[in-house]
Design an enzyme around this catalytic site. Structure first.
Site, PDB file in Angstrom:
ATOM      1  NE  ARG A 134      -4.211   1.703   2.277  1.00  0.00           N
ATOM      2  CZ  ARG A 134      -4.422   2.691   3.091  1.00  0.00           C
ATOM      3  NH1 ARG A 134      -3.618   3.070   4.045  1.00  0.00           N
ATOM      4  NH2 ARG A 134      -5.446   3.371   2.889  1.00  0.00           N
ATOM      5  CB  ILE A 172      -5.588   5.761  -0.892  1.00  0.00           C
ATOM      6  CG1 ILE A 172      -5.361   4.296  -1.024  1.00  0.00           C
ATOM      7  CG2 ILE A 172      -4.942   6.098   0.250  1.00  0.00           C
ATOM      8  CD1 ILE A 172      -3.938   3.673  -1.002  1.00  0.00           C
ATOM      9  CB  SER A 173     -10.926   3.554   0.614  1.00  0.00           C
ATOM     10  OG  SER A 173     -11.419   4.168  -0.475  1.00  0.00           O
ATOM     11  CD  GLN A 174     -11.115   2.004   7.624  1.00  0.00           C
ATOM     12  OE1 GLN A 174     -12.230   2.086   7.365  1.00  0.00           O
ATOM     13  NE2 GLN A 174     -11.283   1.303   9.050  1.00  0.00           N
TER      14      GLN A 174
END
Ligand code: SAM
Length: 242
Positions: free
Chosen positions: A62, A88-90
């Site tokens: 990530r 950027i999502s969790q």
């Protein structure tokens, strides 16, 4: 193999894979450990069970999808800024959305909201043919750069308004929408195969994550959990609504 042995193999391979890059080995090792911890503490501890999803989260770094200044926070339990007021999502929400689609590998998947390209990489790692649309041109190009080192040939990018979907490549086995519209976009439903699944956050400030399964007649709609995504911009009139 026992979990501790598996972890050692994972850390060794992570280190081995990164040695050709410029960043110091020690920090890559630390980041690989943080990635392992993210999977244990944020995903499996919260009920993510799909082995393909878990493997993809271990394999996709990530920290390669966040701006340099956020590398230390890349494995935090939160969304992070990626520029242009987008995120950027969790990790847990990306994992949950992916798991809900029940992917096995060869599916054709449409993603609306390419963002950093991280979700697209997770889908590509699972083996899907990924079609991803981003409305902000600069982000789409940055995502292509982020994905380049991985050499995926199963990710296709488009700059445009996701309300319209991607007709030429439809019907899709699955659709994942990573920005929130006020209503379910009709065009996306029409580009989903019968039996196909779509995960989508719907609402304005209070959004619900919906899992929609397309039936012969109508839709099966399940509310999964409250979420908070960036709004889906563009022109909702391009899609109709359900
Ligand atoms: N999936 C992304 C990732 O893995 O980094 C995170 C996506 S971010 C939460 C939502 C993205 O949706 C933003 O990049 C935003 O620009 C994009 N977006 C918003 N409205 C859109 C639309 N109508 N069509 C396509 N993309 C849209």
């Amino acid at each position: 193999m026992e979990l501790s042995a598996l972890k050692s193999v994972f850390l060794f391979l992570s280190l081995f894979m990164m040695t050709s890059e410029y960043e110091p080995q020690r920090s890559e090792m630390e980041l690989a450990e943080k990635r392992w911890e993210m999977v244990e503490k944020q995903l499996t501890a919260r009920g993510i069970r799909d082995s393909l999803v878990i493997k993809a989260f271990l394999d996709v770094p990530r920290h390669k999808f966040v701006p340099k200044e956020f590398i230390d926070s890349a494995y935090f339990d939160s969304p992070l800024p990626i520029g242009k007021e987008q995120t950027i999502s969790q990790p847990y929400i990306v994992a949950l959305m992916t798991e809900l689609l029940e992917l096995k590998g060869p599916e054709r998947v449409l993603e609306v909201g390419t963002g950093s390209g991280y979700q697209a990489a997770i889908l590509a790692e699972i083996g899907c043919e990924v079609y991803t649309i981003e409305i902000i041109e600069k982000l789409s190009w940055a995502a292509r750069e982020n994905l380049k080192p991985f050499g995926y040939n199963n990710v296709h990018f488009k700059v445009g308004d996701g309300h319209r979907g991607w007709e030429e490549h439809s019907p899709f086995d699955a659709i994942v929408v990573t920005a929130a519209p006020d209503q379910i976009p009709h065009s996306l439903v029409s580009q989903l195969k019968t039996g196909g699944k779509m995960v989508i956050p719907v609402g304005d400030i209070n959004q619900d994550l919906l899992l929609i399964t397309k039936k012969e007649l109508g839709l099966d709609i399940k509310t999964i959990t409250p979420v908070r995504f960036v709004p889906m911009t563009g022109d909702a009139r391009q899609s109709g609504a359900e």
